[in-house]
Design a protein around this motif. Structure first.
Motif, PDB file in Angstrom:
ATOM      1  N   LYS A 167     -17.202  38.266  -5.007  1.00  0.00           N
ATOM      2  CA  LYS A 167     -16.950  37.008  -4.282  1.00  0.00           C
ATOM      3  C   LYS A 167     -16.128  36.030  -5.121  1.00  0.00           C
ATOM      4  CE  LYS A 167     -21.170  37.399  -1.518  1.00  0.00           C
ATOM      5  NZ  LYS A 167     -22.423  36.749  -1.085  1.00  0.00           N
ATOM      6  N   CYS A 170     -13.810  33.177  -3.286  1.00  0.00           N
ATOM      7  CA  CYS A 170     -14.390  31.865  -2.949  1.00  0.00           C
ATOM      8  C   CYS A 170     -14.414  30.945  -4.165  1.00  0.00           C
ATOM      9  CB  CYS A 170     -15.801  32.040  -2.407  1.00  0.00           C
ATOM     10  SG  CYS A 170     -15.883  32.954  -0.847  1.00  0.00           S
ATOM     11  N   GLU A 173     -10.871  29.694  -4.871  1.00  0.00           N
ATOM     12  CA  GLU A 173     -10.508  28.659  -3.904  1.00  0.00           C
ATOM     13  C   GLU A 173     -11.198  27.338  -4.242  1.00  0.00           C
ATOM     14  OE1 GLU A 173     -10.234  28.512   0.877  1.00  0.00           O
ATOM     15  OE2 GLU A 173     -12.247  28.769   0.060  1.00  0.00           O
ATOM     16  N   PHE A 204      -7.673  39.161   3.035  1.00  0.00           N
ATOM     17  CA  PHE A 204      -7.856  37.848   2.415  1.00  0.00           C
ATOM     18  C   PHE A 204      -7.218  36.680   3.170  1.00  0.00           C
ATOM     19  CE2 PHE A 204      -8.113  40.921  -1.130  1.00  0.00           C
ATOM     20  CZ  PHE A 204      -9.404  40.642  -1.553  1.00  0.00           C
ATOM     21  N   GLN A 207      -9.489  33.995   4.868  1.00  0.00           N
ATOM     22  CA  GLN A 207     -10.178  33.034   4.010  1.00  0.00           C
ATOM     23  C   GLN A 207      -9.264  31.861   3.651  1.00  0.00           C
ATOM     24  OE1 GLN A 207     -12.793  34.836   0.931  1.00  0.00           O
ATOM     25  NE2 GLN A 207     -11.988  36.792   1.639  1.00  0.00           N
ATOM     26  N   GLY A 211     -10.172  28.123   4.959  1.00  0.00           N
ATOM     27  CA  GLY A 211     -10.677  27.364   3.826  1.00  0.00           C
ATOM     28  C   GLY A 211      -9.898  26.092   3.541  1.00  0.00           C
TER      29      GLY A 211
END
Length: 389
Positions: A167, A170, A173, A204, A207, A211
Motif C-alpha cells: 500500500k 497511498c 500520495e 493505478f 487512485q 485522490g
C-alpha cells in the motif's frame, strides 16, 4: 537510530553480494558455455563468494532459502560440466544438457535475487516514509529515486504485487500532499507516482483520479512538480484534465507563467500545451478566462519569445525542423500563441465546431493584446496557417 544504521549496513553488505551474483547469473544466461566453468570465470567467482558468505547471509533470511537451493544446483551443474571434458558423444551431450540447465537455473537465480531486492527496497522505503525522522532527507530521496528507476524498467507482475500489498501508493500520495514534509521528498514521491502510472495505468490511474494528488502537485509550485503533472496528463489524458478543471486548479497553473522562475514558466508552458491537446471545452474556457492568450502574447514578445514563421527560410523540411528545435532551445516561448492554437486544432478534447469557435476567440484576443499592427499580423498569420507545436 543505531538499530536502523546496523540494519542498513547489513543490508548494504547483502545487496553488494547479491548484485554481483545477479550480474553473474545474467552473464551465465547469455554465455552458458563450457568456458564458464573455468576457475577464472567471473560468474564462478561470484558464486564462490556467495557460498563463502552463505552462513552469515542466506541462513539468516528465510526468503533466501530458495536462492540457496538454486545456488547448490548451479554448483552441481558446474561440477558436472567440468567433468565432461572428453571428446566423445556422451561428453558432448552432457555438456549440452548442462549448459542449458545452467542457463535455466541462472535465470531463476536472477529472478530470486531481483525479488529479494524489490522486497527489501520497498520495505526500507516504507520505513523511511512512515518515520522520516529516522532517516536523512537525502537518503530518503535517494531511496525514492532508486525505486522510481526500478519501476521505470517496465512491468513486472511480482513487483506489482509487492507494491499493492505494501500500500505504498497511498503513502506516496499522502506525503506528496503534505505541506509539512520537505519539498524535495514531496517532489520525489510525486515522480514515483508518475512512474507507477506508466508502470501499469489500468491499476493505478483510478487512485490518482479519486485522490488528492493533483492538488498536492500543483500546490508545490515548482518546475519538478509541474513536470510530474505534465507526465500525468500525457499518461491519463482527458480524464485527468477533467479533474484538474473540476478541482479549480487551472487558474493556479496559468499563474505560474507570471513567476520569476524561468524553469517553472517553461515547464508550465509545456503543461498548458498538453492541457490544450487533451482538454475539453470547459478546460479551455477556464484557461482563456485567466487571460492566457494575453500572457502568451507578452511571452512571445519577450527576449525568450520570437516567431517560428521566420524559420520558413529553409527549403528542406528536415533542416527546417532542426532550425526550429535550435531556436526553441534558446527561445522557449517562440510562437507560443500559435503552438497553443495548434494543440486545440489537432487535439483530442474538442469537437470541430468548438475548435473553430476557440480559434476565432484567440484571433480576436490577439488583435486586442498586440501593441502594433505588425505584431498582430505576424501572430495572426501563424495562428491561421499553423505553427509546429
Amino acid at each position: 537510530m543505531m538499530e536502523y544504521t546496523t540494519s542498513k549496513e547489513g543490508i548494504t553488505r547483502v545487496l553488494k553480494v547479491l548484485e554481483a551474483l545477479k550480474q553473474a547469473s545474467h552473464d551465465l544466461q547469455t554465455h552458458p558455455s563450457p568456458n564458464s566453468a573455468e576457475s577464472n570465470s567471473p560468474a564462478l567467482k561470484a558464486l564462490l563468494e556467495l557460498e563463502t558468505e552463505s552462513d552469515t547471509i542466506l541462513s539468516k533470511d528465510p526468503l533466501l532459502s530458495t536462492l540457496s537451493e538454486h545456488l547448490a544446483s548451479l554448483k552441481s551443474l558446474f561440477d558436472t560440466l567440468q567433468r565432461s571434458c572428453g571428446h566423445g558423444i556422451r561428453s558432448f551431450l552432457t555438456r549440452r544438457v548442462s549448459t542449458q540447465s545452467i542457463s535455466r537455473v541462472a535465470g531463476s537465480i536472477e529472478s530470486e535475487i531481483q525479488a529479494w531486492i524489490d522486497r527489501e527496497s520497498i520495505d526500507r522505503l516504507m520505513k523511511g516514509l512512515k518515520d522520516p525522522l529516522q532517516i536523512e532527507e537525502d537518503e530518503l530521496v535517494g531511496l525514492l529515486s532508486q525505486f522510481e528507476d526500478r519501476v521505470l524498467q517496465g512491468f513486472n507482475r511480482e513487483l506489482q504485487d509487492l507494491v499493492l500489498k505494501s500500500k505504498i501508493f497511498c503513502l506516496l500520495e499522502r506525503i506528496s500532499c503534505d505541506p509539512s514534509c520537505s519539498r524535495k521528498v514531496r517532489e520525489q514521491c510525486a515522480f514515483v507516482v508518475s512512474a507507477l502510472i506508466r508502470f501499469n495505468k489500468d491499476v493505478f490511474v483510478g487512485q490518482v483520479l479519486m485522490g488528492r494528488l493533483i492538488h498536492g502537485v500543483v500546490s508545490m509550485a515548482s518546475w519538478k512538480s509541474m513536470k510530474v503533472l505534465c507526465s500525468l496528463i500525457k499518461s491519463i489524458k482527458s480524464p485527468l484534465v477533467d479533474e484538474i478543471e473540476s478541482n479549480g486548479e487551472i487558474p493556479k497553473i496559468i499563474s505560474f507563467l507570471d513567476y520569476k522562475d524561468l524553469h517553472l514558466r517553461v515547464v508550465t508552458m509545456d503543461c498548458i500545451l498538453e492541457i490544450g491537446y487533451f482538454g475539453r471545452k470547459e478546460a479551455i474556457e477556464a484557461m482563456l478566462r485567466e487571460a492566457l492568450i494575453k500572457k502568451l502574447v507578452e511571452l512571445q514578445r519577450s527576449k525568450l519569445g520570437g516567431d517560428l514563421i521566420d524559420i520558413g527560410m529553409f527549403d528542406d523540411e528536415k533542416e527546417k525542423g532542426k532550425g526550429e528545435t535550435r531556436f526553441l532551445e534558446n527561445h522557449p516561448f517562440a510562437s507560443c500563441v500559435a503552438r497553443f492554437a495548434v494543440q486545440l486544432e489537432v487535439g483530442e478534447g474538442l469537437r470541430q465546431r468548438e475548435r473553430r469557435a476557440f480559434k476565432q476567440e484567440i484571433l480576436n484576443t490577439v488583435r486586442n493584446a498586440c501593441v502594433s499592427k505588425a505584431e498582430a499580423a505576424t501572430i495572426v498569420a501563424e495562428v491561421l496557417w499553423g505553427s509546429s507545436p
